[in-house]
Design an enzyme around this catalytic site. Structure first.
Site, PDB file in Angstrom:
ATOM      1  N   LYS A  36       2.325  -3.350   7.300  1.00 12.49           N
ATOM      2  CA  LYS A  36       2.550  -3.563   5.865  1.00 12.49           C
ATOM      3  C   LYS A  36       3.983  -3.202   5.479  1.00 12.49           C
ATOM      4  O   LYS A  36       4.613  -3.893   4.672  1.00 12.49           O
ATOM      5  CB  LYS A  36       1.550  -2.737   5.045  1.00 12.49           C
ATOM      6  CG  LYS A  36       0.119  -3.205   5.146  1.00 12.49           C
ATOM      7  CD  LYS A  36      -0.102  -4.590   4.570  1.00 12.49           C
ATOM      8  CE  LYS A  36      -0.019  -4.601   3.062  1.00 12.49           C
ATOM      9  NZ  LYS A  36      -0.342  -5.945   2.497  1.00 12.49           N
ATOM     10  N   TYR A  80      -1.545  -0.347  11.157  1.00 15.32           N
ATOM     11  CA  TYR A  80      -1.761  -1.022   9.869  1.00 15.32           C
ATOM     12  C   TYR A  80      -0.608  -0.767   8.912  1.00 15.32           C
ATOM     13  O   TYR A  80       0.011  -1.708   8.387  1.00 15.32           O
ATOM     14  CB  TYR A  80      -3.077  -0.566   9.231  1.00 15.32           C
ATOM     15  CG  TYR A  80      -3.145  -0.861   7.752  1.00 15.32           C
ATOM     16  CD1 TYR A  80      -3.079  -2.169   7.286  1.00 15.32           C
ATOM     17  CD2 TYR A  80      -3.235   0.165   6.813  1.00 15.32           C
ATOM     18  CE1 TYR A  80      -3.116  -2.448   5.920  1.00 15.32           C
ATOM     19  CE2 TYR A  80      -3.271  -0.103   5.458  1.00 15.32           C
ATOM     20  CZ  TYR A  80      -3.211  -1.408   5.015  1.00 15.32           C
ATOM     21  OH  TYR A  80      -3.234  -1.680   3.670  1.00 15.32           O
ATOM     22  N   THR A  91       0.831  -1.203   0.000  1.00 17.92           N
ATOM     23  CA  THR A  91       0.000   0.000   0.000  1.00 17.92           C
ATOM     24  C   THR A  91       0.868   1.256   0.000  1.00 17.92           C
ATOM     25  O   THR A  91       1.991   1.244   0.518  1.00 17.92           O
ATOM     26  CB  THR A  91      -0.906   0.020   1.245  1.00 17.92           C
ATOM     27  OG1 THR A  91      -1.549   1.291   1.360  1.00 17.92           O
ATOM     28  CG2 THR A  91      -0.104  -0.232   2.528  1.00 17.92           C
ATOM     29  N   ASP A  92       0.324   2.329  -0.548  1.00 15.01           N
ATOM     30  CA  ASP A  92       1.036   3.608  -0.502  1.00 15.01           C
ATOM     31  C   ASP A  92       1.118   4.170   0.911  1.00 15.01           C
ATOM     32  O   ASP A  92       1.898   5.092   1.183  1.00 15.01           O
ATOM     33  CB  ASP A  92       0.400   4.632  -1.448  1.00 15.01           C
ATOM     34  CG  ASP A  92      -1.070   4.918  -1.145  1.00 15.01           C
ATOM     35  OD1 ASP A  92      -1.626   4.310  -0.202  1.00 15.01           O
ATOM     36  OD2 ASP A  92      -1.674   5.733  -1.868  1.00 15.01           O
ATOM     37  N   GLU A  93       0.346   3.594   1.835  1.00 14.29           N
ATOM     38  CA  GLU A  93       0.349   4.105   3.207  1.00 14.29           C
ATOM     39  C   GLU A  93       1.681   3.874   3.918  1.00 14.29           C
ATOM     40  O   GLU A  93       1.948   4.490   4.957  1.00 14.29           O
ATOM     41  CB  GLU A  93      -0.802   3.503   4.006  1.00 14.29           C
ATOM     42  CG  GLU A  93      -2.163   3.958   3.508  1.00 14.29           C
ATOM     43  CD  GLU A  93      -3.302   3.509   4.401  1.00 14.29           C
ATOM     44  OE1 GLU A  93      -3.205   3.677   5.626  1.00 14.29           O
ATOM     45  OE2 GLU A  93      -4.287   2.972   3.856  1.00 14.29           O
TER      46      GLU A  93
END
Length: 339
Positions: free
Chosen positions: A157, A153, A125-127
Protein backbone atom coordinates in the site's frame (compact mmCIF):
# COMPACT_ATOMS: atom_id res chain seq x y z
CA UNK A 1 -20.65 12.93 -13.19
CA UNK A 2 -19.49 9.36 -13.72
CA UNK A 3 -17.35 7.71 -11.03
CA UNK A 4 -15.62 4.36 -11.37
CA UNK A 5 -15.36 2.69 -7.97
CA UNK A 6 -12.91 -0.21 -7.96
CA UNK A 7 -13.28 -2.87 -5.29
CA UNK A 8 -16.86 -1.77 -4.79
CA UNK A 9 -18.08 -5.26 -3.84
CA UNK A 10 -15.88 -5.16 -0.75
CA UNK A 11 -16.61 -3.72 2.67
CA UNK A 12 -15.75 -0.02 2.42
CA UNK A 13 -16.28 0.20 -1.34
CA UNK A 14 -19.84 -1.08 -1.14
CA UNK A 15 -20.70 1.30 1.67
CA UNK A 16 -19.23 4.12 -0.43
CA UNK A 17 -21.42 3.14 -3.39
CA UNK A 18 -24.56 3.14 -1.23
CA UNK A 19 -23.60 6.52 0.22
CA UNK A 20 -22.85 8.13 -3.15
CA UNK A 21 -26.01 6.86 -4.87
CA UNK A 22 -28.05 8.40 -2.06
CA UNK A 23 -26.02 11.60 -1.63
CA UNK A 24 -25.60 12.30 -5.36
CA UNK A 25 -28.62 10.78 -7.15
CA UNK A 26 -27.59 12.34 -10.47
CA UNK A 27 -24.16 10.63 -10.45
CA UNK A 28 -23.48 7.45 -12.40
CA UNK A 29 -21.56 4.91 -10.32
CA UNK A 30 -19.69 2.13 -12.10
CA UNK A 31 -18.32 -0.65 -9.90
CA UNK A 32 -15.28 -2.57 -11.15
CA UNK A 33 -14.50 -5.64 -9.03
CA UNK A 34 -12.67 -8.91 -9.62
CA UNK A 35 -14.78 -10.64 -6.95
CA UNK A 36 -11.88 -12.22 -5.10
CA UNK A 37 -12.51 -13.85 -1.71
CA UNK A 38 -13.45 -10.51 -0.11
CA UNK A 39 -15.59 -9.25 -3.01
CA UNK A 40 -19.20 -10.24 -2.48
CA UNK A 41 -21.80 -9.42 -5.11
CA UNK A 42 -24.66 -10.20 -2.72
CA UNK A 43 -23.60 -7.06 -0.86
CA UNK A 44 -24.60 -4.99 -3.91
CA UNK A 45 -27.89 -6.83 -4.53
CA UNK A 46 -29.97 -3.83 -3.44
CA UNK A 47 -28.46 -1.56 -6.13
CA UNK A 48 -27.86 -3.98 -9.01
CA UNK A 49 -30.98 -2.70 -10.80
CA UNK A 50 -30.44 0.94 -9.87
CA UNK A 51 -30.63 3.07 -13.05
CA UNK A 52 -27.46 4.99 -12.09
CA UNK A 53 -25.39 1.90 -11.27
CA UNK A 54 -23.38 -0.55 -13.35
CA UNK A 55 -21.34 -3.56 -12.23
CA UNK A 56 -18.37 -4.87 -14.22
CA UNK A 57 -16.45 -7.99 -13.23
CA UNK A 58 -12.78 -7.43 -14.07
CA UNK A 59 -9.29 -7.28 -12.59
CA UNK A 60 -7.68 -3.85 -12.18
CA UNK A 61 -4.44 -5.45 -13.40
CA UNK A 62 -6.09 -6.37 -16.73
CA UNK A 63 -5.05 -3.43 -18.91
CA UNK A 64 -7.32 -4.38 -21.79
CA UNK A 65 -10.38 -4.64 -19.57
CA UNK A 66 -9.61 -1.37 -17.78
CA UNK A 67 -8.99 0.47 -21.05
CA UNK A 68 -12.25 -0.87 -22.49
CA UNK A 69 -14.21 0.30 -19.46
CA UNK A 70 -12.69 3.78 -19.67
CA UNK A 71 -13.49 3.87 -23.38
CA UNK A 72 -17.12 2.99 -22.64
CA UNK A 73 -17.69 5.19 -19.60
CA UNK A 74 -15.24 8.12 -19.90
CA UNK A 75 -15.29 8.57 -16.12
CA UNK A 76 -14.86 11.93 -14.44
CA UNK A 77 -13.40 10.37 -11.31
CA UNK A 78 -11.89 7.09 -10.14
CA UNK A 79 -11.88 5.92 -6.52
CA UNK A 80 -9.60 2.94 -5.98
CA UNK A 81 -10.67 0.68 -3.12
CA UNK A 82 -9.48 -2.46 -4.91
CA UNK A 83 -6.77 -4.09 -2.84
CA UNK A 84 -5.67 -7.25 -1.18
CA UNK A 85 -5.96 -6.12 2.41
CA UNK A 86 -5.63 -8.95 4.93
CA UNK A 87 -2.30 -8.80 6.74
CA UNK A 88 -2.23 -12.50 7.62
CA UNK A 89 -2.79 -13.45 3.99
CA UNK A 90 0.01 -11.11 2.91
CA UNK A 91 2.41 -12.88 5.23
CA UNK A 92 1.50 -16.22 3.66
CA UNK A 93 1.53 -15.02 0.02
CA UNK A 94 3.05 -11.57 -0.58
CA UNK A 95 3.13 -11.73 -4.40
CA UNK A 96 -0.59 -11.28 -5.04
CA UNK A 97 -0.51 -8.18 -2.82
CA UNK A 98 2.29 -6.66 -4.87
CA UNK A 99 0.48 -7.41 -8.12
CA UNK A 100 -2.94 -6.04 -7.17
CA UNK A 101 -1.97 -3.19 -4.88
CA UNK A 102 0.93 -1.79 -6.94
CA UNK A 103 0.53 -2.91 -10.56
CA UNK A 104 -3.24 -2.57 -10.40
CA UNK A 105 -2.88 1.01 -9.21
CA UNK A 106 -0.48 1.76 -12.09
CA UNK A 107 -2.92 0.25 -14.59
CA UNK A 108 -5.74 2.48 -13.37
CA UNK A 109 -3.62 5.63 -13.44
CA UNK A 110 -2.35 4.87 -16.93
CA UNK A 111 -5.97 4.68 -18.10
CA UNK A 112 -6.63 7.98 -16.33
CA UNK A 113 -3.73 9.54 -18.21
CA UNK A 114 -5.00 8.22 -21.54
CA UNK A 115 -8.62 9.24 -21.18
CA UNK A 116 -8.34 12.25 -18.88
CA UNK A 117 -9.74 12.51 -15.39
CA UNK A 118 -10.86 15.20 -12.95
CA UNK A 119 -9.67 13.23 -9.94
CA UNK A 120 -8.01 9.92 -9.17
CA UNK A 121 -8.39 9.00 -5.50
CA UNK A 122 -6.33 6.30 -3.81
CA UNK A 123 -7.80 4.74 -0.67
CA UNK A 124 -4.84 3.86 1.53
CA UNK A 125 -4.32 2.89 5.16
CA UNK A 126 -2.71 4.15 8.35
CA UNK A 127 -0.65 0.95 8.33
CA UNK A 128 1.84 2.59 5.95
CA UNK A 129 3.12 4.55 8.96
CA UNK A 130 4.04 1.43 10.93
CA UNK A 131 3.06 1.63 14.58
CA UNK A 132 3.31 3.77 17.69
CA UNK A 133 4.48 2.76 21.19
CA UNK A 134 1.78 1.93 23.73
CA UNK A 135 3.47 4.13 26.36
CA UNK A 136 3.26 7.31 24.25
CA UNK A 137 -0.46 8.18 23.99
CA UNK A 138 0.57 11.70 22.99
CA UNK A 139 1.91 10.52 19.62
CA UNK A 140 -0.27 10.37 16.50
CA UNK A 141 0.22 9.72 12.81
CA UNK A 142 0.16 12.92 10.75
CA UNK A 143 0.53 13.26 6.99
CA UNK A 144 4.19 14.10 7.64
CA UNK A 145 4.93 10.90 9.58
CA UNK A 146 7.58 8.89 7.71
CA UNK A 147 6.44 5.68 6.03
CA UNK A 148 7.66 2.71 8.04
CA UNK A 149 5.88 -0.49 7.01
CA UNK A 150 5.64 -3.74 8.98
CA UNK A 151 4.03 -6.29 6.63
CA UNK A 152 3.95 -7.14 2.92
CA UNK A 153 0.43 -5.71 2.89
CA UNK A 154 1.39 -2.31 4.29
CA UNK A 155 4.52 -2.22 2.13
CA UNK A 156 2.40 -2.78 -1.00
CA UNK A 157 0.00 0.00 0.00
CA UNK A 158 2.88 2.39 0.76
CA UNK A 159 4.41 1.57 -2.63
CA UNK A 160 1.13 2.38 -4.33
CA UNK A 161 0.91 5.70 -2.47
CA UNK A 162 4.38 6.68 -3.64
CA UNK A 163 3.48 5.72 -7.19
CA UNK A 164 0.32 7.84 -7.04
CA UNK A 165 2.27 10.88 -5.86
CA UNK A 166 4.91 10.25 -8.54
CA UNK A 167 2.22 10.23 -11.25
CA UNK A 168 1.04 13.58 -9.93
CA UNK A 169 4.50 15.09 -10.02
CA UNK A 170 5.65 13.52 -13.29
CA UNK A 171 2.47 13.59 -15.36
CA UNK A 172 0.36 16.17 -13.56
CA UNK A 173 -2.35 13.59 -12.81
CA UNK A 174 -4.88 15.14 -10.38
CA UNK A 175 -4.64 12.70 -7.48
CA UNK A 176 -5.53 12.56 -3.80
CA UNK A 177 -4.81 9.93 -1.16
CA UNK A 178 -6.66 9.15 2.05
CA UNK A 179 -5.12 7.08 4.83
CA UNK A 180 -7.77 5.78 7.18
CA UNK A 181 -7.82 4.01 10.50
CA UNK A 182 -9.63 0.70 11.08
CA UNK A 183 -13.17 0.79 9.71
CA UNK A 184 -16.14 -1.08 11.14
CA UNK A 185 -19.81 -1.32 10.24
CA UNK A 186 -22.19 -3.22 7.92
CA UNK A 187 -20.89 -5.68 5.31
CA UNK A 188 -17.48 -6.13 6.96
CA UNK A 189 -15.92 -9.40 5.76
CA UNK A 190 -16.30 -12.04 8.51
CA UNK A 191 -12.60 -12.84 8.88
CA UNK A 192 -11.91 -9.35 10.27
CA UNK A 193 -11.83 -8.77 14.04
CA UNK A 194 -15.26 -7.32 14.87
CA UNK A 195 -17.46 -9.46 12.55
CA UNK A 196 -15.41 -12.58 13.36
CA UNK A 197 -15.98 -12.09 17.08
CA UNK A 198 -19.69 -11.43 16.57
CA UNK A 199 -20.14 -14.53 14.39
CA UNK A 200 -18.12 -16.80 16.68
CA UNK A 201 -19.81 -15.51 19.82
CA UNK A 202 -23.27 -16.12 18.35
CA UNK A 203 -22.26 -19.73 17.69
CA UNK A 204 -20.51 -20.05 21.10
CA UNK A 205 -17.21 -20.70 19.36
CA UNK A 206 -13.80 -19.64 20.74
CA UNK A 207 -12.91 -15.97 20.26
CA UNK A 208 -9.25 -15.99 19.10
CA UNK A 209 -7.25 -12.97 20.26
CA UNK A 210 -3.65 -12.39 19.19
CA UNK A 211 -1.05 -12.24 21.98
CA UNK A 212 -2.47 -10.52 25.05
CA UNK A 213 -4.98 -8.45 23.06
CA UNK A 214 -3.29 -5.19 24.03
CA UNK A 215 -2.77 -3.93 20.48
CA UNK A 216 -4.54 -0.60 20.04
CA UNK A 217 -6.50 0.44 16.96
CA UNK A 218 -8.28 3.70 16.08
CA UNK A 219 -11.81 2.73 14.99
CA UNK A 220 -13.81 4.66 12.39
CA UNK A 221 -17.44 3.98 11.48
CA UNK A 222 -17.51 3.22 7.76
CA UNK A 223 -20.12 5.85 6.83
CA UNK A 224 -17.95 8.57 8.37
CA UNK A 225 -15.11 7.36 6.14
CA UNK A 226 -17.37 7.54 3.07
CA UNK A 227 -18.26 11.14 3.91
CA UNK A 228 -14.58 11.99 4.17
CA UNK A 229 -13.79 10.54 0.75
CA UNK A 230 -16.72 12.42 -0.78
CA UNK A 231 -15.33 15.68 0.62
CA UNK A 232 -11.80 14.93 -0.60
CA UNK A 233 -13.06 14.10 -4.10
CA UNK A 234 -14.91 17.37 -4.47
CA UNK A 235 -12.87 19.78 -2.38
CA UNK A 236 -9.50 18.19 -1.58
CA UNK A 237 -6.34 19.64 -3.11
CA UNK A 238 -4.70 17.62 -5.88
CA UNK A 239 -1.43 16.00 -4.84
CA UNK A 240 -2.37 15.91 -1.16
CA UNK A 241 -2.63 13.15 1.43
CA UNK A 242 -5.42 13.29 4.01
CA UNK A 243 -5.48 11.24 7.20
CA UNK A 244 -8.96 10.05 8.21
CA UNK A 245 -9.22 8.86 11.81
CA UNK A 246 -11.93 8.28 14.37
CA UNK A 247 -10.23 9.29 17.65
CA UNK A 248 -11.65 6.03 18.98
CA UNK A 249 -8.64 4.13 20.30
CA UNK A 250 -9.42 0.73 21.77
CA UNK A 251 -7.38 -2.31 22.74
CA UNK A 252 -8.40 -5.41 20.79
CA UNK A 253 -9.33 -7.16 24.03
CA UNK A 254 -11.64 -4.24 24.92
CA UNK A 255 -13.50 -4.74 21.66
CA UNK A 256 -13.92 -8.47 22.24
CA UNK A 257 -15.14 -8.00 25.81
CA UNK A 258 -17.60 -5.35 24.69
CA UNK A 259 -19.01 -7.69 22.03
CA UNK A 260 -19.38 -10.45 24.63
CA UNK A 261 -21.25 -8.04 26.90
CA UNK A 262 -23.58 -6.80 24.14
CA UNK A 263 -24.40 -10.36 23.08
CA UNK A 264 -24.71 -11.72 26.62
CA UNK A 265 -21.88 -14.21 26.07
CA UNK A 266 -19.32 -15.31 28.69
CA UNK A 267 -15.77 -14.02 28.46
CA UNK A 268 -14.42 -17.55 28.89
CA UNK A 269 -15.01 -17.89 25.14
CA UNK A 270 -11.94 -15.68 24.67
CA UNK A 271 -8.90 -17.71 23.60
CA UNK A 272 -5.44 -16.19 23.38
CA UNK A 273 -3.43 -17.39 20.36
CA UNK A 274 0.15 -16.90 19.17
CA UNK A 275 0.78 -13.33 18.05
CA UNK A 276 0.99 -12.31 14.40
CA UNK A 277 4.48 -11.80 12.96
CA UNK A 278 5.48 -8.14 13.04
CA UNK A 279 2.20 -7.21 14.76
CA UNK A 280 1.88 -3.41 15.03
CA UNK A 281 1.16 -2.28 18.59
CA UNK A 282 -0.77 0.96 18.19
CA UNK A 283 -2.35 3.00 15.41
CA UNK A 284 -3.63 6.51 16.07
CA UNK A 285 -4.43 9.15 13.47
CA UNK A 286 -4.40 12.92 13.76
CA UNK A 287 -7.19 14.14 11.40
CA UNK A 288 -6.43 17.84 11.93
CA UNK A 289 -5.65 18.48 8.25
CA UNK A 290 -8.93 17.16 6.82
CA UNK A 291 -10.84 18.93 9.59
CA UNK A 292 -9.19 22.30 9.02
CA UNK A 293 -9.22 22.15 5.21
CA UNK A 294 -12.50 20.36 4.52
CA UNK A 295 -14.47 20.60 7.75
CA UNK A 296 -14.64 16.84 8.30
CA UNK A 297 -15.00 15.25 11.72
CA UNK A 298 -16.18 11.73 12.60
CA UNK A 299 -19.84 11.88 13.59
CA UNK A 300 -20.37 8.39 15.06
CA UNK A 301 -19.28 7.69 18.61
CA UNK A 302 -17.79 4.23 18.97
CA UNK A 303 -20.28 3.27 21.67
CA UNK A 304 -23.13 3.99 19.24
CA UNK A 305 -21.42 2.63 16.14
CA UNK A 306 -20.53 -0.73 17.67
CA UNK A 307 -24.11 -1.26 18.85
CA UNK A 308 -25.42 -0.43 15.36
CA UNK A 309 -22.87 -2.82 13.88
CA UNK A 310 -23.76 -5.69 16.20
CA UNK A 311 -27.44 -5.12 15.50
CA UNK A 312 -26.76 -5.20 11.76
CA UNK A 313 -25.00 -8.57 12.01
CA UNK A 314 -27.85 -9.96 14.11
CA UNK A 315 -30.36 -8.78 11.50
CA UNK A 316 -28.33 -10.02 8.50
CA UNK A 317 -27.11 -13.44 9.59
CA UNK A 318 -27.84 -14.94 6.18
CA UNK A 319 -25.37 -12.50 4.56
CA UNK A 320 -22.37 -13.54 6.65
CA UNK A 321 -23.35 -17.17 7.02
CA UNK A 322 -23.26 -17.58 3.22
CA UNK A 323 -19.71 -16.18 3.31
CA UNK A 324 -18.60 -18.53 6.06
CA UNK A 325 -20.08 -21.46 4.11
CA UNK A 326 -18.54 -20.25 0.83
CA UNK A 327 -21.94 -20.12 -0.87
CA UNK A 328 -21.52 -16.43 -1.73
CA UNK A 329 -19.10 -17.38 -4.50
CA UNK A 330 -22.03 -18.83 -6.44
CA UNK A 331 -24.08 -15.63 -6.48
CA UNK A 332 -22.31 -14.17 -9.50
CA UNK A 333 -23.14 -17.23 -11.56
CA UNK A 334 -26.76 -17.06 -10.42
CA UNK A 335 -26.90 -13.39 -11.44
CA UNK A 336 -24.98 -13.56 -14.71
CA UNK A 337 -24.54 -17.20 -15.67
CA UNK A 338 -27.37 -17.19 -18.20
CA UNK A 339 -26.95 -13.63 -19.48
Amino acid sequence: MTIIVTGGAGFIGSNFIFYMLEKHPDYRIVCLDKLTYAGNLTTLASVMDHPQFRFVKADICDRAAVQQLFEEEHPDMVVNFAAESHVDRSIEDPEVFLRTNIMGTATLMDACRTYGIQRYHQVSTDEVYGDLPLDRPDLFFTEETPIHTSSPYSASKASADLLVLAYHRTYGLPVTISRCSNNYGPYHFPEKLIPLMIANALHDKPLPVYGEGKNVRDWLYVEDHCKAIDLILHHGRAGEVYNVGGHNEKQNIEIVRLICKELGKPENLITYVGDRKGHDMRYAIDPTKIHEELGWLPETKFEDGIKKTIRWYLDHQEWWETIISGEYHNYYEKMYGNR
